[in-house]
Design an enzyme around this catalytic site. Structure first.
Site, PDB file in Angstrom:
ATOM      1  N   CYS A 164       0.751  -1.239   0.062  1.00  0.00           N
ATOM      2  CA  CYS A 164       0.014  -0.043  -0.022  1.00  0.00           C
ATOM      3  C   CYS A 164       0.723   1.306   0.054  1.00  0.00           C
ATOM      4  O   CYS A 164       0.361   2.389  -0.339  1.00  0.00           O
ATOM      5  CB  CYS A 164      -0.936   0.006   1.225  1.00  0.00           C
ATOM      6  SG  CYS A 164      -2.029  -1.208   1.112  1.00  0.00           S
TER       7      CYS A 164
HETATM    8  N1  COA Z   1     -20.823  -9.197   6.720  1.00  0.00           N
HETATM    9  C1  COA Z   1     -21.351  -9.039   7.600  1.00  0.00           C
HETATM   10  N2  COA Z   1     -20.737  -9.217   8.900  1.00  0.00           N
HETATM   11  C2  COA Z   1     -19.454  -9.456   8.955  1.00  0.00           C
HETATM   12  C3  COA Z   1     -18.622  -9.262   7.504  1.00  0.00           C
HETATM   13  C4  COA Z   1     -19.469  -9.300   6.297  1.00  0.00           C
HETATM   14  N3  COA Z   1     -18.921  -9.250   5.192  1.00  0.00           N
HETATM   15  N4  COA Z   1     -17.298  -9.778   7.959  1.00  0.00           N
HETATM   16  C5  COA Z   1     -17.201  -9.754   9.181  1.00  0.00           C
HETATM   17  N5  COA Z   1     -18.348  -9.609  10.084  1.00  0.00           N
HETATM   18  C6  COA Z   1     -18.705  -9.710  11.300  1.00  0.00           C
HETATM   19  C7  COA Z   1     -17.779 -10.579  11.951  1.00  0.00           C
HETATM   20  O1  COA Z   1     -17.988 -12.133  11.856  1.00  0.00           O
HETATM   21  C8  COA Z   1     -17.664 -10.022  13.477  1.00  0.00           C
HETATM   22  O2  COA Z   1     -18.869 -10.598  14.016  1.00  0.00           O
HETATM   23  P1  COA Z   1     -18.795 -10.988  15.509  1.00  0.00           P
HETATM   24  O3  COA Z   1     -18.579  -9.524  16.266  1.00  0.00           O
HETATM   25  O4  COA Z   1     -20.193 -11.488  15.633  1.00  0.00           O
HETATM   26  O5  COA Z   1     -17.539 -11.980  15.691  1.00  0.00           O
HETATM   27  C9  COA Z   1     -18.092  -8.824  13.220  1.00  0.00           C
HETATM   28  O6  COA Z   1     -18.649  -8.602  11.978  1.00  0.00           O
HETATM   29  C10 COA Z   1     -16.769  -7.788  13.255  1.00  0.00           C
HETATM   30  O7  COA Z   1     -15.658  -8.300  12.448  1.00  0.00           O
HETATM   31  P2  COA Z   1     -14.267  -7.647  12.180  1.00  0.00           P
HETATM   32  O8  COA Z   1     -13.530  -8.590  11.249  1.00  0.00           O
HETATM   33  O9  COA Z   1     -13.742  -7.552  13.576  1.00  0.00           O
HETATM   34  O10 COA Z   1     -14.642  -6.467  11.667  1.00  0.00           O
HETATM   35  P3  COA Z   1     -14.005  -4.839  11.784  1.00  0.00           P
HETATM   36  O11 COA Z   1     -14.978  -3.957  12.474  1.00  0.00           O
HETATM   37  O12 COA Z   1     -12.563  -5.026  12.391  1.00  0.00           O
HETATM   38  O13 COA Z   1     -14.150  -4.332  10.262  1.00  0.00           O
HETATM   39  C11 COA Z   1     -12.423  -4.170   8.602  1.00  0.00           C
HETATM   40  C12 COA Z   1     -13.219  -5.189   9.383  1.00  0.00           C
HETATM   41  C13 COA Z   1     -11.528  -5.030   7.721  1.00  0.00           C
HETATM   42  C14 COA Z   1     -13.222  -3.225   7.710  1.00  0.00           C
HETATM   43  C15 COA Z   1     -11.438  -3.293   9.447  1.00  0.00           C
HETATM   44  O14 COA Z   1     -10.862  -4.107  10.132  1.00  0.00           O
HETATM   45  C16 COA Z   1     -10.567  -2.597   8.657  1.00  0.00           C
HETATM   46  O15 COA Z   1     -10.642  -1.919   7.829  1.00  0.00           O
HETATM   47  N6  COA Z   1      -9.127  -2.746   8.991  1.00  0.00           N
HETATM   48  C17 COA Z   1      -7.923  -2.021   8.662  1.00  0.00           C
HETATM   49  C18 COA Z   1      -7.749  -2.794   7.526  1.00  0.00           C
HETATM   50  C19 COA Z   1      -6.533  -2.068   6.924  1.00  0.00           C
HETATM   51  O16 COA Z   1      -6.084  -1.048   6.626  1.00  0.00           O
HETATM   52  N7  COA Z   1      -5.820  -2.726   5.839  1.00  0.00           N
HETATM   53  C20 COA Z   1      -4.930  -2.599   5.110  1.00  0.00           C
HETATM   54  C21 COA Z   1      -5.197  -3.530   3.719  1.00  0.00           C
HETATM   55  S1  COA Z   1      -4.057  -2.860   2.418  1.00  0.00           S
END
Ligand code: COA
Length: 381
Positions: A164
């Site tokens: 990135c």
């Molecule tokens: N639809 C519905 N629910 C979903 C889902 C989806 N597509 N994906 C995950 N969930 C659920 C999970 O199962 C979890 O449920 P639980 O609380 O019952 O266990 C809940 O949502 C939270 O999941 P989590 O993965 O912890 O979500 P989050 O709030 O951390 O959001 C991201 C996920 C990826 C959006 C976020 O973590 C993020 O953007 N992080 C930074 C990533 C980044 O910058 N990466 C760089 C990449 S280059």
């Protein structure tokens, strides 16, 4: 002027930027409908194994979750139909012969042409091309050399990958070439066909990425057009982490039984990334601003990496000392998704014309590695 300052020393600036946006776009609704159709078919096809406890049922995705957790509403892609076909959910592109321009080079050239045109620069006067992106279409010949040839540039070119942060690392590399006198005009091109490394069947990440290409023309101030952006300083940082990983590589064939497994695509521990990267990046920005005698609270605009709206809110708050307005920290991830290294450059490209001479801003990327890059810029007259 102090004794060691030299007014004729080369000074790197950003002369212009370019952007290529694919026509196809997938809304969250379309994406989730396709994903949920895949889940339903999978669960029906494996109903007996699921009932016997031999296999876990897949869980549907949701539009509400995606928008709330990431801020993403839609993403552009090179070819939409196969990605949202529940029977395919992988990219498909027409094969091209070795004598045809590669897909990555094609979109890189489109973005580069816009940057060159905006700067009024003849490609014959460009000295170098860096193709700075998260994924390369092939190991060699370098994508950068193909782009160089397509544009008619006489000089040198090479590929670089810092995930990135590829574009900001590319800008510092280009700026250093200008400072050292190795080049007066360098194109940093970031074609990001992220649909190729995204696992469209993974609920945790299927919504994240989008395709795009950007270009940044870094030049010596002596040849740059009016209204260019002086590069006041850059800071790069890397800290090893397994929280964002992709094990695709040329040695995969040494383990034939794992070829095609999920870890050969993008995987991440999103929550850990969020928690660890926000403080790392905020600290890097504030420390570098101090070194450059810039008051971070007076930065006119932050063009931040576009991965997650919540991360950007927190980073901007720590840097500016108050909640940032859209004007102070513009968002493009709502319609572009995460475009890896191109994100902060798109934000800059689409949101800089209104700033005035003397305004200071920051282009900042962060992501896999971990890697982070900060480029402080000031608009010239
Ligand atoms: N639809 C519905 N629910 C979903 C889902 C989806 N597509 N994906 C995950 N969930 C659920 C999970 O199962 C979890 O449920 P639980 O609380 O019952 O266990 C809940 O949502 C939270 O999941 P989590 O993965 O912890 O979500 P989050 O709030 O951390 O959001 C991201 C996920 C990826 C959006 C976020 O973590 C993020 O953007 N992080 C930074 C990533 C980044 O910058 N990466 C760089 C990449 S280059």
């Amino acid at each position: 002027m102090s004794a060691h300052e030299n007014s004729t020393a080369p000074k790197p600036v950003i002369s212009a930027t370019g952007l290529f946006t694919p026509e196809d776009s997938i809304s969250n609704r379309e994406l989730v409908d396709s994903f949920n159709a895949f889940v339903e078919r999978h669960n029906v096809a494996h109903a007996d194994a699921i009932a016997a406890g031999e296999m876990e049922a897949l869980t549907p995705s949701s539009v509400e979750f995606i928008e709330k957790a990431s801020g993403i509403k839609s993403r552009h892609v090179m070819n939409k139909a196969p990605l949202i076909d529940p029977e395919i959910m992988e990219p498909r592109h027409e094969p091209r012969g070795n004598d045809e321009l590669s897909l990555m080079a094609e979109i890189g050239v489109a973005a580069a042409r816009e940057a060159l045109e905006k700067a009024g620069r003849d490609p014959a006067d460009v000295d170098a091309v860096l193709c700075a992106a998260s994924n390369m279409q092939r190991p060699y010949p370098a994508m950068a050399i193909e782009i160089q040839q397509a544009l008619g540039i006489d000089g040198f070119a090479f590929d670089m990958n810092v995930a990135c942060s590829s574009a900001t690392f590319g800008i510092q590399t280009a700026a250093d070439y200008v400072r050292a006198g190795h080049a007066k005009s360098v194109l940093v091109v970031s074609p990001e066909i992220t649909s190729g490394h995204l696992n469209w069947r993974d609920r945790d990440s299927h919504f994240i990425f989008g395709d795009v290409a950007t270009a940044v023309l870094v030049e010596d101030a002596s040849i740059a057009p009016p209204g260019h952006w002086e590069i006041l300083g850059t800071r790069l940082k890397t800290v090893f982490s397994n929280n964002i990983r992709n094990n695709f590589g040329f040695l995969n064939r040494a383990e034939p039984e794992t070829i095609g497994s999920d870890d050969k695509l993008f995987v991440q521990e999103g929550r850990k990334v969020f928690k660890e990267v926000v403080p790392m990046v905020a600290e890097m920005i504030v420390t570098e601003a101090q070194r450059l005698s810039i008051d971070p609270a007076r930065l006119r605009r932050l063009w931040l990496h576009q991965a997650n709206a919540g991360m950007n809110r927190l980073i901007a708050q720590r840097v500016l000392g108050h909640e940032a307005s859209d004007d102070e920290s513009p968002t493009v991830l709502d319609t572009y998704g995460n475009t890896s290294s191109a994100g902060s450059i798109i934000a800059f490209h689409l949101n800089h014309e209104d700033l005035e001479a003397g305004d200071t801003g920051l282009i900042c990327s962060f992501g896999a590695g971990y890697s982070a890059g900060a480029v402080f810029v000031r608009r010239s007259a």
